[in-house]
Design a protein around this motif. Structure first.
Motif, short mmCIF file in Angstrom:
data_model
loop_
_atom_site.label_atom_id
_atom_site.label_comp_id
_atom_site.label_asym_id
_atom_site.label_seq_id
_atom_site.Cartn_x
_atom_site.Cartn_y
_atom_site.Cartn_z
N MET A 1 0.82 -1.16 -0.06
CA MET A 1 0.06 0.10 0.09
C MET A 1 0.95 1.38 -0.06
N LYS A 2 0.52 1.93 -0.96
CA LYS A 2 1.42 3.53 -0.83
C LYS A 2 1.05 4.31 0.30
N THR A 3 2.17 4.98 0.74
CA THR A 3 1.80 6.01 1.71
C THR A 3 2.41 7.14 1.60
N HIS A 4 2.59 7.52 0.18
CA HIS A 4 2.91 8.96 -0.02
C HIS A 4 2.68 9.22 -1.48
N ASP A 5 2.53 10.54 -1.91
CA ASP A 5 2.36 11.09 -3.22
C ASP A 5 3.37 12.09 -3.55
N VAL A 6 3.87 12.28 -4.45
CA VAL A 6 4.94 13.34 -4.87
C VAL A 6 4.30 14.03 -6.10
N GLN A 7 4.09 15.48 -5.85
CA GLN A 7 3.72 16.19 -7.12
C GLN A 7 4.34 17.51 -7.10
N SER A 8 4.41 18.19 -8.46
CA SER A 8 5.23 19.21 -8.63
C SER A 8 4.62 20.14 -9.39
N ILE A 9 4.98 21.31 -9.49
CA ILE A 9 4.43 22.35 -10.40
C ILE A 9 5.22 23.56 -10.69
N SER A 10 5.42 23.97 -11.92
CA SER A 10 6.46 25.20 -12.37
C SER A 10 5.78 26.28 -12.09
N ILE A 11 6.16 27.51 -11.23
CA ILE A 11 5.87 28.65 -11.00
C ILE A 11 6.95 29.50 -11.67
N GLU A 107 -7.30 0.96 7.76
CA GLU A 107 -8.34 0.73 6.98
C GLU A 107 -8.63 1.96 6.25
N MET A 108 -8.64 3.23 6.72
CA MET A 108 -9.12 4.33 6.11
C MET A 108 -7.75 4.91 5.49
N LEU A 109 -6.29 4.53 5.29
CA LEU A 109 -5.36 4.98 4.74
C LEU A 109 -5.39 5.31 3.22
N GLU A 110 -5.98 4.31 2.50
CA GLU A 110 -5.65 4.52 1.13
C GLU A 110 -6.92 5.46 0.66
N GLY A 111 -7.84 5.50 1.22
CA GLY A 111 -8.89 6.61 0.71
C GLY A 111 -8.79 7.97 1.11
N ALA A 112 -8.11 8.01 2.46
CA ALA A 112 -7.83 9.22 2.85
C ALA A 112 -6.45 9.76 1.95
N LEU A 113 -5.59 8.99 1.66
CA LEU A 113 -4.45 9.43 0.66
C LEU A 113 -5.18 9.91 -0.71
N GLU A 115 -7.89 11.10 -1.55
CA GLU A 115 -8.69 12.40 -1.44
C GLU A 115 -7.67 13.27 -1.26
N GLN A 116 -6.57 13.56 -0.51
CA GLN A 116 -5.66 14.30 -0.34
C GLN A 116 -4.74 14.35 -1.53
N LYS A 117 -4.41 13.43 -2.27
CA LYS A 117 -4.03 13.67 -3.71
C LYS A 117 -4.44 14.75 -4.53
N LYS A 118 -5.90 14.44 -4.81
CA LYS A 118 -6.67 15.28 -5.43
C LYS A 118 -6.58 16.91 -4.94
N THR A 119 -6.81 16.91 -3.52
CA THR A 119 -6.78 18.23 -2.90
C THR A 119 -5.30 19.02 -3.38
N LEU A 120 -4.33 18.06 -3.09
CA LEU A 120 -2.98 18.77 -3.39
C LEU A 120 -2.81 19.43 -4.83
N ALA A 121 -3.33 18.59 -5.77
CA ALA A 121 -3.22 18.78 -7.20
C ALA A 121 -4.01 20.36 -7.22
N LYS A 122 -5.11 20.66 -6.73
CA LYS A 122 -5.77 21.69 -6.86
C LYS A 122 -4.99 22.82 -6.14
#
Length: 133
Positions: A1-11, A107-113, A115-122
């Motif tokens: 199960m993945k416990t992190h996500d990495v995202q980036s953006i140019s500014i 048991e809540m970890l995957e769903g929570a992450l 949702e947070q990934k989508k929020t982080l992108a925004k």
């Protein structure tokens, strides 16, 4: 199960400007959905059940371009987020963010992450728009 996500953006701003903005915890509520308020020592974290007061430690290194946040929740559990501002070409920066899974039961970890990934992108798009305005 993945416990992190990495995202980036140019500014399209110099590294020093981007770093200064991100390293100031008082700016967190301006570009994130997670914080109702924040300062050098504390914050109100927005949750599905309302705002929760937390201790917030911001670890920022201008030399390395890193801004990390350590969050201590009322029950003593800790969460963390790690980020870095990297110089790119022509006064442009790359902001990368390592989103760690929240301190929730397994048991809540995957769903929570997820949702947070989508929020982080925004949030990253919001940050980019705010800094480039």
């Amino acid at each position: 199960m993945k416990t992190h996500d990495v995202q980036s953006i140019s500014i399209a701003k110099p590294r020093s400007e981007v770093f200064a903005y991100i390293a100031n915890p008082e700016n967190l509520p301006k570009w994130t959905n997670a914080f109702k308020s924040a300062d050098a020592e504390s914050a109100e974290l927005v949750t599905p059940n309302g705002a929760v007061p937390i201790r917030l430690e911001t670890r920022a290194s201008a030399e390395h371009g890193t801004v990390d946040w350590i969050m201590t929740f009322p029950d003593g559990s800790k969460g963390a987020a790690y980020s870095r501002v990297t110089e790119d070409v022509s006064d442009t920066s790359i902001y990368s963010f390592v989103l760690m899974a929240p301190p929730v039961p397994l048991e809540m970890l995957e769903g929570a992450l997820e949702e947070q990934k989508k929020t982080l992108a925004k949030e990253l798009v919001s940050l980019q728009a705010r800094l480039e305005a």
